[in-house]
Design an enzyme around this catalytic site. Structure first.
Site, PDB file in Angstrom:
ATOM      1  N   SER A 143       0.839  -1.196   0.134  1.00 18.10           N
ATOM      2  CA  SER A 143       0.090   0.012  -0.096  1.00 18.10           C
ATOM      3  C   SER A 143       0.624   1.193   0.289  1.00 18.10           C
ATOM      4  CB  SER A 143      -0.903   0.049   1.136  1.00 18.10           C
ATOM      5  OG  SER A 143      -1.461   1.374   1.380  1.00 18.10           O
ATOM      6  N   TYR A 157      -0.751  -0.070  10.293  1.00 13.64           N
ATOM      7  CA  TYR A 157      -1.057  -0.605   9.181  1.00 13.64           C
ATOM      8  C   TYR A 157      -0.250  -0.313   8.272  1.00 13.64           C
ATOM      9  CZ  TYR A 157      -3.627  -1.255   4.388  1.00 13.64           C
ATOM     10  OH  TYR A 157      -3.671  -1.377   3.191  1.00 13.64           O
ATOM     11  N   LYS A 161       2.219  -3.233   6.318  1.00 13.61           N
ATOM     12  CA  LYS A 161       2.349  -3.282   4.952  1.00 13.61           C
ATOM     13  C   LYS A 161       3.854  -2.874   4.249  1.00 13.61           C
ATOM     14  CE  LYS A 161      -1.994  -4.219   3.286  1.00 13.61           C
ATOM     15  NZ  LYS A 161      -2.122  -5.403   2.696  1.00 13.61           N
TER      16      LYS A 161
HETATM   17  P1  NAD Z   1     -12.032  -5.518   1.673  1.00 10.07           P
HETATM   18  O1  NAD Z   1     -12.339  -4.928   3.244  1.00 10.07           O
HETATM   19  O2  NAD Z   1     -13.191  -5.254   0.793  1.00 10.07           O
HETATM   20  O3  NAD Z   1     -11.646  -6.960   1.729  1.00 10.07           O
HETATM   21  C1  NAD Z   1     -10.683  -7.375   2.536  1.00 10.07           C
HETATM   22  C2  NAD Z   1     -11.173  -8.979   2.580  1.00 10.07           C
HETATM   23  O4  NAD Z   1     -10.441  -9.626   3.745  1.00 10.07           O
HETATM   24  C3  NAD Z   1     -12.748  -9.151   3.112  1.00 10.07           C
HETATM   25  O5  NAD Z   1     -13.133 -10.274   2.073  1.00 10.07           O
HETATM   26  C4  NAD Z   1     -12.548  -9.851   4.566  1.00 10.07           C
HETATM   27  O6  NAD Z   1     -13.454 -10.657   4.925  1.00 10.07           O
HETATM   28  C5  NAD Z   1     -11.054 -10.483   4.490  1.00 10.07           C
HETATM   29  N1  NAD Z   1     -10.422 -10.661   5.901  1.00 10.07           N
HETATM   30  C6  NAD Z   1     -10.271  -9.865   6.618  1.00 10.07           C
HETATM   31  N2  NAD Z   1      -9.769 -10.714   7.777  1.00 10.07           N
HETATM   32  C7  NAD Z   1      -9.648 -11.708   7.399  1.00 10.07           C
HETATM   33  C8  NAD Z   1      -9.057 -12.937   8.195  1.00 10.07           C
HETATM   34  N3  NAD Z   1      -8.534 -12.796   9.459  1.00 10.07           N
HETATM   35  N4  NAD Z   1      -9.110 -14.079   7.456  1.00 10.07           N
HETATM   36  C9  NAD Z   1      -9.724 -14.209   6.007  1.00 10.07           C
HETATM   37  N5  NAD Z   1     -10.078 -13.089   5.288  1.00 10.07           N
HETATM   38  C10 NAD Z   1     -10.211 -11.902   5.929  1.00 10.07           C
HETATM   39  O7  NAD Z   1     -10.696  -4.423   1.476  1.00 10.07           O
HETATM   40  P2  NAD Z   1     -10.039  -4.351  -0.058  1.00 10.07           P
HETATM   41  O8  NAD Z   1      -9.900  -2.984  -0.457  1.00 10.07           O
HETATM   42  O9  NAD Z   1     -10.723  -5.492  -0.894  1.00 10.07           O
HETATM   43  O10 NAD Z   1      -8.791  -4.951   0.342  1.00 10.07           O
HETATM   44  C11 NAD Z   1      -7.871  -6.172  -0.282  1.00 10.07           C
HETATM   45  C12 NAD Z   1      -6.383  -5.816  -0.088  1.00 10.07           C
HETATM   46  O11 NAD Z   1      -5.910  -4.563  -0.663  1.00 10.07           O
HETATM   47  C13 NAD Z   1      -5.881  -5.674   1.441  1.00 10.07           C
HETATM   48  O12 NAD Z   1      -4.648  -6.390   1.580  1.00 10.07           O
HETATM   49  C14 NAD Z   1      -5.770  -4.287   1.678  1.00 10.07           C
HETATM   50  O13 NAD Z   1      -4.908  -3.799   2.720  1.00 10.07           O
HETATM   51  C15 NAD Z   1      -5.256  -3.711   0.225  1.00 10.07           C
HETATM   52  N6  NAD Z   1      -5.102  -2.364  -0.156  1.00 10.07           N
HETATM   53  C16 NAD Z   1      -6.567  -1.769  -0.189  1.00 10.07           C
HETATM   54  C17 NAD Z   1      -6.877  -0.556  -0.753  1.00 10.07           C
HETATM   55  C18 NAD Z   1      -7.934   0.328  -0.747  1.00 10.07           C
HETATM   56  O14 NAD Z   1      -7.898   1.323  -1.044  1.00 10.07           O
HETATM   57  N7  NAD Z   1      -9.087  -0.555  -1.087  1.00 10.07           N
HETATM   58  C19 NAD Z   1      -5.337   0.346  -0.793  1.00 10.07           C
HETATM   59  C20 NAD Z   1      -4.245  -0.481  -0.715  1.00 10.07           C
HETATM   60  C21 NAD Z   1      -4.238  -1.730  -0.241  1.00 10.07           C
END
Ligand code: NAD
Length: 254
Positions: A143, A157, A161
């Site tokens: 991230s 966080y 990352k």
């Molecule tokens: P999201 O919250 O929609 O998805 C996260 C998923 O992980 C969910 O389905 C949740 O149920 C699952 N999860 C959480 N804890 C868990 C656990 N202990 N065991 C199994 N599953 C678990 O968020 P997203 O935006 O789709 O995020 C996906 C990835 O992208 C993450 O690693 C996040 O850090 C990264 N990310 C997202 C963004 C953003 O802006 N959305 C930016 C940078 C990085």
């Protein structure tokens, strides 16, 4: 599509947000996809949605922070298919916000476990099966927070990352001799449930974030899934230890 027939991909945290879009994309690329999640009912619902499109997918429910559950579940998948070709360590999240002065050790450990320990557990368990895979690969998620140390209360966080950035390169070095490539994507602000709290409490603030993005819009899960599909493919066969930014130029500001 047919080139991926018989290839097996595991996507953690795949029942919502970016993870589900990645699972769907890999299905349409021809992979058999195993979607991991925390909530079995949601998992079954998502498998049905994919089956309705004619895709081959199954659900494996486990908590990515539970070492035993991760190890036994990945082993079961590997033994069932005889290999794993692609592991996408997508599960992750903020886990809440806390400033350091009042941060509990429990919170610190929870966020590190969700974002960093999870990558270690799943990757370690998958290695024996990736060794049997076809141009095998691991894809992690870092991230902007890994570079800018996160927004308010998101310092841990960002720290976790930054660890994912480092473990991606360390795994790439360690696994190169087996032909296993390891890369990361670094999504910018992608419109998913990750931002549910700010979207529901301050939707105008969330929308205004687009003003700080060179391409003038927030990202969508599809912006990430295509890049993951590319990194998993043979076209990326000489790419390892890299992180691809997917943020519309967000990292540079405007
Ligand atoms: P999201 O919250 O929609 O998805 C996260 C998923 O992980 C969910 O389905 C949740 O149920 C699952 N999860 C959480 N804890 C868990 C656990 N202990 N065991 C199994 N599953 C678990 O968020 P997203 O935006 O789709 O995020 C996906 C990835 O992208 C993450 O690693 C996040 O850090 C990264 N990310 C997202 C963004 C953003 O802006 N959305 C930016 C940078 C990085």
């Amino acid at each position: 599509m047919s080139t991926n027939k018989g290839r097996v991909a595991v996507v953690t945290g795949a029942t919502s947000g970016i993870g589900f879009e990645v699972a769907k994309r890999l299905c349409s690329d021809g992979y058999t996809v195993i979607l991991n999640g925390l909530h079995d009912d949601k998992g079954e619902e998502k498998i049905k949605e994919l089956a309705d499109h004619g895709f081959t997918a199954e659900y494996s429910g486990f908590d990515v922070t539970n070492e035993e559950a991760v190890s036994s579940s990945i082993k079961a998948i590997g033994e069932k298919y005889g290999k794993i070709d692609v592991l996408v360590n997508n599960a992750g999240g903020l886990g809440g916000r806390s400033r350091f002065e009042e941060m509990t050790t429990e919170f610190y450990k929870k966020v590190m476990a969700l974002n960093l320990d999870s990558v270690f557990y799943a990757s370690r368990a998958a290695i024996p099966f990736l060794k049997k895979g076809e141009h095998p690969t691991i894809i992690n998620y870092t991230s902007n927070a890994a570079w800018n140390a996160g927004g308010p209360g998101a310092g841990i966080y960002g720290t976790s990352k930054a660890g994912v950035h480092a473990i991606t390169r360390a795994l790439a070095k360690d696994l190169a001799e087996y032909g296993i490539r390891v890369n990361a994507v670094s999504p910018g602000t992608i419109d998913t449930p990750f931002h549910a709290q700010i979207k529901s409490t301050k939707p105008e603030v969330f929308a205004s974030w687009a003003n700080n993005i060179m391409l003038g819009r927030l990202g969508q899960p599809e912006d990430v899934s295509g890049v993951v599909s590319f990194l998993a493919s043979k076209d990326a066969s000489f790419i390892t230890a890299e992180t691809i930014q997917i943020g519309g130029g967000q990292a540079l500001g405007i």
